[in-house]
Design a protein around this motif. Structure first.
Motif, PDB file in Angstrom:
ATOM      1  N   ALA A  32       0.814  -1.226   0.000  1.00 33.30           N
ATOM      2  CA  ALA A  32       0.000   0.000   0.000  1.00 33.30           C
ATOM      3  C   ALA A  32       0.843   1.271   0.000  1.00 33.30           C
ATOM      4  CB  ALA A  32      -0.931  -0.002   1.213  1.00 33.30           C
ATOM      5  N   ARG A 263      -5.618   1.930   3.275  1.00 34.99           N
ATOM      6  CA  ARG A 263      -5.202   2.048   1.869  1.00 34.99           C
ATOM      7  C   ARG A 263      -5.262   3.487   1.378  1.00 34.99           C
ATOM      8  NH1 ARG A 263      -8.345  -2.704   0.882  1.00 34.99           N
ATOM      9  NH2 ARG A 263      -7.022  -4.498   0.369  1.00 34.99           N
ATOM     10  N   THR A 264      -6.065   4.324   2.048  1.00 35.33           N
ATOM     11  CA  THR A 264      -6.322   5.665   1.515  1.00 35.33           C
ATOM     12  C   THR A 264      -5.356   6.722   2.043  1.00 35.33           C
ATOM     13  OG1 THR A 264      -7.894   6.371   3.255  1.00 35.33           O
ATOM     14  CG2 THR A 264      -8.764   5.046   1.434  1.00 35.33           C
ATOM     15  N   ARG A 279     -12.089   5.958  -1.099  1.00 28.31           N
ATOM     16  CA  ARG A 279     -12.815   4.862  -0.453  1.00 28.31           C
ATOM     17  C   ARG A 279     -13.288   3.855  -1.487  1.00 28.31           C
ATOM     18  NH1 ARG A 279     -16.550   7.648   1.220  1.00 28.31           N
ATOM     19  NH2 ARG A 279     -18.113   7.039  -0.311  1.00 28.31           N
ATOM     20  N   SER A 282     -10.417   1.749  -2.687  1.00 28.31           N
ATOM     21  CA  SER A 282     -10.015   0.762  -1.695  1.00 28.31           C
ATOM     22  C   SER A 282     -10.996  -0.410  -1.664  1.00 28.31           C
ATOM     23  CB  SER A 282      -9.930   1.410  -0.310  1.00 28.31           C
ATOM     24  OG  SER A 282      -9.482   0.487   0.656  1.00 28.31           O
TER      25      SER A 282
END
Length: 349
Positions: A32, A263-264, A279, A282
């Motif tokens: 990530a 992940r963001t 979002r 992800s």
């Protein structure tokens, strides 16, 4: 420490991750775009209430450190030497050095000394902590940081742990070696926003950049455990990389669901700030059926929470997620059934 550090701090109370979860998280973090994994769960009493005793999970810790190295991550540990903030003797020093030797043998590259969530209303607080950190700096050559007893401007810390000494943060910073980072959660313990101006305020007080301990998406408290924080990071902007030394997110008790917001965070520092798009991106990496359900339900989980759901709605949601074979779906079902209910006894360690 010129490069911007980006990692997670496994630093929550309550139900803990398994060692398998942790190794899986290391692989996820590397993919990530993260650089660091800090192991400091409050549930590991070897790091906190029983830190004076030999560690009981060195083999597992060494395996996690090795996995992080394999993944290209820097691995670290957060040690909370309870009691040393109030007084530091020669005998204390010897025990501390013994523990540091044990930890160093696991292959860690990063060490945080954590004085968070301990009584701190003592005039010698900063002096004691600086003495501890001087000995740690001499014994450990890797990346080093300290979490102050008062790690935020939030007055709730004074209410719970006693009134902070006057000029505490300034005195602590003045007595630390320049190579030691200072952890800071922001203006509050849990923040809707963390801005460049907030970081500049910290820098004006301390003379150095904050190492951000971001309490999102963590949900380990009495008020937060009824929620699943699945939205992207918001209220954080790319310029934080200029005004802070690094950014560490404290994840949820649910490791697989934590990956959705985690992940963001790295894309923010590449200039991508559209939370809805982040979002959605992800979620799109999950199996289609699960992604569809979570896209439908994330606001319910994050904004209404467990206490806002009736029994019929809980049963319907549980049926939807039980039908899916995925660890994140299992975590939703466990949460719906009270498997992550806050236990105040988790605070006693």
């Amino acid at each position: 420490m010129s490069a911007y550090q980006l990692g997670i701090i496994e630093g929550f109370y309550g139900r803990q991750w398994s060692w398998e979860d942790r190794c899986d998280m290391a692989a996820f973090l590397a993919g990530a775009g993260y650089s660091h994994y800090l192991y400091a769960p409050k549930g590991d009493t070897s790091l906190r209430a029983r830190w004076r005793e030999p560690f009981n999970a060195l083999e597992s810790l060494s395996a996690l450190a090795a996995e992080c190295r394999t993944q290209g991550l820097k691995f670290g540990v957060g040690l909370s030497p309870m009691g040393l903030q109030m007084g530091y003797t020669k005998a204390d020093r010897q025990v501390l050095l013994d523990r540091l030797r044990e930890l160093d043998a696991t292959g860690l590259e990063v060490l945080w000394i954590l004085f968070d969530d301990m009584r701190g209303d003592r005039s010698e607080l900063a002096a004691n902590q600086c003495a501890v950190m001087a000995d740690v700096r001499q014994a450990f050559s890797g990346e080093l940081a300290v979490c102050p007893s008062y790690y935020s401007f939030d007055p709730v810390l004074d209410e719970v742990f006693g009134q902070r000494p006057q000029h505490y943060l300034q005195d602590l910073a003045a007595g630390l070696d320049d190579s030691v980072g200072i952890l800071w959660t922001g203006n509050q313990v849990i923040n809707q926003t963390i801005t460049a101006q907030d970081c500049l305020q910290f820098t004006r007080l301390t003379g150095r950049k904050a190492l951000l301990w971001d309490n999102y998406p963590v949900n380990d408290g009495r008020k937060t455990s009824p929620y699943l924080n699945l939205n992207a990071f918001t209220g954080r902007q790319p310029e934080l990389a200029e005004f802070a030394a690094g950014h560490f997110a404290n994840p949820m008790n649910q490791p697989n669901l934590s990956k959705i917001p985690l992940r963001t965070l790295p894309p923010l520092f590449q200039g991508y700030t559209d939370a809805d798009a982040l979002r959605a991106q992800s979620l799109s990496l999950l199996p289609e059926a699960l992604a569809s359900l979570l896209a439908r339900d994330w606001e319910i989980f994050q904004r209404r929470g467990l206490d806002g759901l009736g029994q019929a709605e809980k049963a319907s949601l549980e049926a939807d997620y039980t039908a899916l074979d995925h660890p994140a779906a299992d975590e939703v079902c466990d949460w719906l059934n009270g498997g992550y209910t806050f236990d105040p006894e988790c605070l006693t360690g």
